[in-house]
Scaffold this motif. Structure first.
Motif, PDB file in Angstrom:
ATOM      1  N   THR A 121       0.828  -1.208   0.000  1.00  0.00           N
ATOM      2  CA  THR A 121       0.000   0.000   0.000  1.00  0.00           C
ATOM      3  C   THR A 121       0.861   1.256   0.000  1.00  0.00           C
ATOM      4  O   THR A 121       0.580   2.237  -0.700  1.00  0.00           O
ATOM      5  CB  THR A 121      -0.930  -0.001   1.225  1.00  0.00           C
ATOM      6  OG1 THR A 121      -1.747  -1.172   1.199  1.00  0.00           O
ATOM      7  CG2 THR A 121      -1.831   1.233   1.227  1.00  0.00           C
ATOM      8  N   GLN A 122       1.939   1.240   0.804  1.00  0.00           N
ATOM      9  CA  GLN A 122       2.843   2.393   0.850  1.00  0.00           C
ATOM     10  C   GLN A 122       3.514   2.633  -0.503  1.00  0.00           C
ATOM     11  O   GLN A 122       3.627   3.780  -0.954  1.00  0.00           O
ATOM     12  CB  GLN A 122       3.923   2.157   1.924  1.00  0.00           C
ATOM     13  CG  GLN A 122       3.389   2.193   3.345  1.00  0.00           C
ATOM     14  CD  GLN A 122       4.377   1.667   4.359  1.00  0.00           C
ATOM     15  OE1 GLN A 122       4.011   1.334   5.469  1.00  0.00           O
ATOM     16  NE2 GLN A 122       5.647   1.563   3.989  1.00  0.00           N
ATOM     17  N   GLU A 125       1.094   4.142  -2.868  1.00  0.00           N
ATOM     18  CA  GLU A 125       0.892   5.556  -2.560  1.00  0.00           C
ATOM     19  C   GLU A 125       2.085   6.384  -3.044  1.00  0.00           C
ATOM     20  O   GLU A 125       1.926   7.471  -3.603  1.00  0.00           O
ATOM     21  CB  GLU A 125       0.707   5.726  -1.048  1.00  0.00           C
ATOM     22  CG  GLU A 125       0.473   7.155  -0.596  1.00  0.00           C
ATOM     23  CD  GLU A 125      -0.848   7.732  -1.079  1.00  0.00           C
ATOM     24  OE1 GLU A 125      -0.966   8.972  -1.148  1.00  0.00           O
ATOM     25  OE2 GLU A 125      -1.769   6.934  -1.405  1.00  0.00           O
ATOM     26  N   ARG A 128       2.117   7.134  -6.865  1.00  0.00           N
ATOM     27  CA  ARG A 128       1.130   8.033  -7.472  1.00  0.00           C
ATOM     28  C   ARG A 128       1.858   9.217  -8.117  1.00  0.00           C
ATOM     29  O   ARG A 128       2.873   9.689  -7.586  1.00  0.00           O
ATOM     30  CB  ARG A 128       0.145   8.534  -6.423  1.00  0.00           C
ATOM     31  CG  ARG A 128      -0.772   7.452  -5.868  1.00  0.00           C
ATOM     32  CD  ARG A 128      -1.757   8.035  -4.867  1.00  0.00           C
ATOM     33  NE  ARG A 128      -2.586   6.991  -4.284  1.00  0.00           N
ATOM     34  CZ  ARG A 128      -3.674   6.480  -4.859  1.00  0.00           C
ATOM     35  NH1 ARG A 128      -4.079   6.949  -6.040  1.00  0.00           N
ATOM     36  NH2 ARG A 128      -4.371   5.530  -4.259  1.00  0.00           N
ATOM     37  N   ASN A 131       3.176  11.928  -6.022  1.00  0.00           N
ATOM     38  CA  ASN A 131       4.087  11.575  -4.921  1.00  0.00           C
ATOM     39  C   ASN A 131       5.424  11.012  -5.385  1.00  0.00           C
ATOM     40  O   ASN A 131       6.369  10.958  -4.589  1.00  0.00           O
ATOM     41  CB  ASN A 131       3.431  10.538  -3.998  1.00  0.00           C
ATOM     42  CG  ASN A 131       2.190  11.071  -3.317  1.00  0.00           C
ATOM     43  OD1 ASN A 131       2.066  12.267  -3.094  1.00  0.00           O
ATOM     44  ND2 ASN A 131       1.266  10.184  -3.007  1.00  0.00           N
TER      45      ASN A 131
END
Length: 401
Positions: A121-122, A125, A128, A131
């Motif tokens: 998940t990290q 993220e 993205r 990011n």
């Protein structure tokens, strides 16, 4: 384009997988050997993500950058380069390092299903578009520190290292590590030594050492995680294998006999011989002074630029500014004019004082200097002292006449 679409497909599919026990998810830390380019001397770190049942095998790489990016060199000098997280097919990643002659070690991470899900998940993220780009710093935020942070976060910051990671009683500095990984690349080491100031010589914690991929690899090798009962009996690394092995005889080295120290000693011999000749013939040799002080002044402009404008935290203060500084350049026309006319140059006199104190205090100045700097400082000192001597002798001869 096909490779890009395939990689994106792997990434989207992989990050949608939930760690529910129906598939086997593996995370590994990849540590790559050093290259010959200055930006690759310290090696590299990346995270491998596998879902064998679905044919997914990708690498998350925080070390992507482009020399072609607008003002990249200037921004790197200012300490403001932008790097980004990229995703690459594992086979392509390994092929690249095999082709470039760099070893690769893989440490499989012994994570629980919940920790694997958190890490996935990290990474999703992080990848993205808003990011994935980050402000790179060679010591504090790079391709090794980011994977380390992601693994620590995924384990709920419960990772227990074998050593105290925060104490600074390590007797190791940033410059020590720079020297460790620049062996055989003396010109790169010389350039980095010129740019790094006294903060680079302060002892650092083991946590700060993780900017170097092999230090991170070693710290992970002995780190532990809590088991179901809360006892730290679960090793972070389940297995370590060297996936790419390059024989030592095939690894490239760039060093030659013409090292910075050899070059500076050769220059000192030339300057010393020319000065001896000039003193015997009572010639000022102002052309030699012009070249030497021009070069020293230009080097000083670069060091001043770094000290005043760069965001790198380890470049200031830099005591090399006592030897190489912009005043050599600013005062050059007046200095050369005085030297040509055999008149006293107060700038030369001040230079003799400053350089003499620099050389005498070399061992106690709170900064480690590359040994090649000493012959260069002696060159400037010899030329300054010789011109003062010629001025004095010229006045003495006129009085006697």
């Amino acid at each position: 384009m096909k490779q890009i679409l395939l990689t994106l497909f792997f990434m989207v599919t992989a990050l949608s997988v939930r760690a529910n026990g129906t598939v086997s998810i593996r995370f590994s830390l990849l540590t790559c050997g050093p290259g010959t380019e200055i930006y690759s001397l310290f090696g590299h770190t990346a995270i491998r993500y596998e879902v064998p049942e679905r044919g997914i095998d990708v690498v998350f790489n925080y070390g992507l950058f482009s020399f072609g990016a607008p003002n990249f060199i200037l921004r790197f000098t200012l300490g403001e380069p932008d790097y980004q997280l990229g995703v690459t097919d594992y086979r392509r990643f390994i092929a690249e390092y095999t082709w470039s002659g760099r070893d690769v070690w893989e440490q499989e991470l012994n994570l629980t299903d919940e920790e694997k899900h958190r890490l996935a998940t990290q990474l999703e993220e992080n990848y993205r578009p808003e990011n994935r780009v980050y402000r790179y710093n060679i010591f504090y935020d790079n391709c090794a520190t980011r994977p380390c942070l992601q693994v620590e976060r995924a384990t709920g910051n419960r990772l227990h290292y074998a050593d105290d990671m925060e104490t600074t009683d390590t007797q190791t500095s940033f410059r020590d590590i720079v020297h460790q990984y620049s062996k055989g690349h003396s010109w790169a080491e010389f350039g980095m030594d010129l740019c790094l100031g006294s903060p680079a010589d302060r002892p650092i914690s083991r946590r700060l050492m993780t900017f170097a991929p092999f230090y991170l690899k070693d710290f992970f090798a002995t780190a532990m995680l809590p088991d179901s009962a809360g006892a730290y009996t679960r090793p972070l690394v389940a297995e370590t294998v060297q996936t790419v092995v390059i024989p030592d005889e095939e690894k490239e080295t760039t060093d030659t006999l013409f090292t910075p120290l050899a070059a500076s000693l050769a220059l000192l011999i030339v300057v010393g011989g020319a000065t001896w000749y000039g003193l015997r013939r009572q010639k000022s040799l102002w052309g030699l002074d012009f070249v030497l002080f021009l070069a020293a002044g230009l080097a000083g402009c670069i060091l001043t630029f770094l000290s005043l404008l760069s965001q790198h935290p380890a470049v200031r203060p830099n005591y090399l500014l006592l030897v190489f500084h912009p005043f050599h350049l600013l005062c050059l026309p007046w200095m050369i004019n005085r030297v040509r006319k055999h008149r006293l140059s107060r700038y030369m006199a001040a230079n003799v004082v400053v350089l003499t104190f620099f050389i005498l205090l070399w061992p106690v100045i709170p900064q480690k200097f590359n040994l090649a700097v000493l012959p260069l400082a002696l060159c400037l000192l010899i030329r300054s002292a010789s011109n003062l001597f010629l001025t004095y002798k010229n006045k003495t001869d006129k009085k006697q006449a």
